[in-house]
Design a protein around this motif. Structure first.
Motif: not given
Lengths: 211, 293
Positions: B41-48
């Motif tokens: 999820f860090i890689k997919k949604y770096p803004e979150k």
């Protein structure tokens, strides 16, 4: 040298001398056994037969207990014996999970894994294992499997009905049975009804060590 | 001559590996699952990524701490634990696991420090080794079970896949639980976590059914172990576990995702986590209920 054991089941009369001598020789605590003799009754009266089966560590050439032990507490000696180092054992009981012959226990006093070592301490000084000496019918035959002149090698050569326990697991046991049967050697081939223990009502041990 | 029965024998040890080992596997699934999914999820949604950069180390350290605690408590010589590093025997999956988990703990400590100091780059640097260590921390238990030659029910390659699916299931359920408890508003992430939970629950449940079916045909021992698990002494625990882990979460999280009613994920994720422990525990006990000699 590859030390091995052979039991001629036609000679065993279930006297337990081997089990008692093993207990005495190795100071095996109560409710623990390195060697035990199981009785199995087969058939229905009058056609009934009783099998006596001495059970001990098989000192496998491909020993699962040696492989899974995380600290090499279980290790091979040069003569093929699978030995235990009590001081190194961490008591994880992985060996008990791996041994298909239920030959390992956690000693309730030392809290370490323990099992039959073919009396390695006696062999070291040229003596036979205690159970071999105590057997009144010479049902236990012990010796070097690599020596064609040893009694065990000759016995294995002469008898066609040699069996090992659970050969399908590829553990390569160095413990053989002559004149055995599936009923005697396969634990799932017989029922274990309530009350089979003659001298105690304890059927299973919940406590296996120092927790 | 008719059947045979044991008429004299000694008392045998029954369950050797009990609830401490089940808890070890359960807690490890949460620790590694939250780490692996967190990286994704860090890689997919770096803004979150703030949410995951905070919860990866917190959940990881708590649950790997539980794993290590129960592991040491289960030893009959708990103060000899250090010998696993000094006298390491590398044919043993137990040894490999101890080393890999130790490495994973270091990565978690670094990620914790990275969160405390706000130094994102520090965590970014250990992501790849962290991924590798978390992956192997997840599957090494399957190696231990594979080496437990006596317990034929465990000696299947499917165990490794089950461990990975357990991590995905436990990781997604834990994040959904945290999000529900702290009322985190990240709809996309919640939906995706929901689908991961549903997918892993479905696959894991299907694999358990497959294992039950095929283990019967593998050997007499595994056949008997499956009998105990499915119709015998352990059946109530096992089937309750199956229901809680695979049926309820699929229904609840499915409703949540379809209707955008994310409050349903709370019950679904709790059910998945409770059920997972029950399934793992009954699977652990079943082969220990049979005589080996």
């Amino acid at each position: 040298m590859r030390l091995g054991f052979l039991v001629d089941l036609s000679r065993c009369m279930g006297c337990m001398a081997c089990a008692v001598s093993c207990k005495a020789e190795n100071d095996v605590p109560l409710h623990s056994w390195r060697l035990r003799v199981k009785y199995i009754d087969q058939g229905e009266f009058p056609e009934v037969k009783r099998h006596f089966v001495p059970l001990r560590c098989n000192h496998c050439e491909n020993a699962p207990c040696e492989r899974i032990c995380p600290v090499s507490a279980l290790h091979y000696l040069p003569n093929g014996i699978v030995n235990v180092d009590h001081n190194r054992c961490i008591g994880c009981a992985s060996c008990m999970m791996a041994c298909p012959y239920n030959a390992i226990y956690i000693d309730p006093i030392t809290n370490s894994a323990d099992k039959c070592t073919y009396c390695a301490h006696r062999i070291e000084v040229g003596m036979m294992p205690a159970c071999v000496v105590a057997c009144p019918t010479h049902a236990n035959i012990f010796g070097d499997l690599d020596d064609p002149e040893s009694e065990i090698s000759k016995y294995l050569k002469e008898h066609k009905d040699v069996m090992v326990r659970k050969p399908e697991l590829n553990t390569k046991p160095k413990h053989f049975y002559v004149r055995g049967s599936t009923v005697a050697l396969d634990p799932l081939a017989s029922e274990r009804p309530e009350g089979y223990t003659l001298f105690t009502e304890v059927k299973f041990l919940d406590h296996i060590g120092g927790h | 001559m008719l059947g045979a029965e044991v008429t004299f024998d000694v008392a045998l040890p029954k369950v050797v590996w009990g609830w401490l080992v089940s808890t070890n596997m359960w807690a490890k699934s949460i620790a590694t699952g939250t780490f692996l999914l967190g990286l994704y999820f860090i890689k997919k949604y770096p803004e979150k990524d703030t949410f995951f950069r905070k919860w990866i180390p917190i959940l990881g350290l708590i649950f790997i701490g539980i794993t290590l605690l129960v592991t040491v408590l289960d030893l009959h010589h708990m103060f000899r634990f250090w010998k696993i590093f000094l006298f390491a025997h590398f044919t043993s999956a137990v040894t490999l696991g101890a080393w890999v988990v130790s490495g994973f703990v270091i990565v978690l400590l670094i990620s914790f420090w990275s969160w405390i100091t706000g130094n994102k780059k520090l965590f970014d640097r250990v992501m790849i080794p962290g991924f590798v260590l978390a992956f192997f921390s997840t599957i090494y238990t399957a190696g231990i079970m594979g080496e437990a030659t006596a317990r034929e029910l465990w000696v299947f390659p499917a165990e490794m896949i089950q461990m990975l699916l357990s991590a995905a299931l436990a990781g997604s359920a834990t994040y959904l639980l945290i999000m529900a408890l702290y009322k985190v508003e990240m709809e996309e992430v919640k939906r995706e976590l929901g689908y991961i939970l549903i997918g892993s629950a479905f696959l894991s449940g299907a694999m358990y059914l497959g294992e039950i079916l095929f283990a019967r045909m593998h050997s007499e021992f595994s056949h008997r172990a499956v009998e105990i698990l499915t119709f015998g002494e352990l059946a109530p625990m096992f089937w309750l576990g199956i229901f809680l882990t695979f049926v309820i979460p699929i229904v609840m999280v499915g409703i949540a995702n379809e209707n955008k009613r994310y409050e349903y994920t709370l019950l679904g994720s709790i059910s998945a986590l409770v059920g997972l422990w029950l399934v793992k525990h009954s699977w652990l006990l079943a082969p220990q209920m049979l005589p080996l000699s």
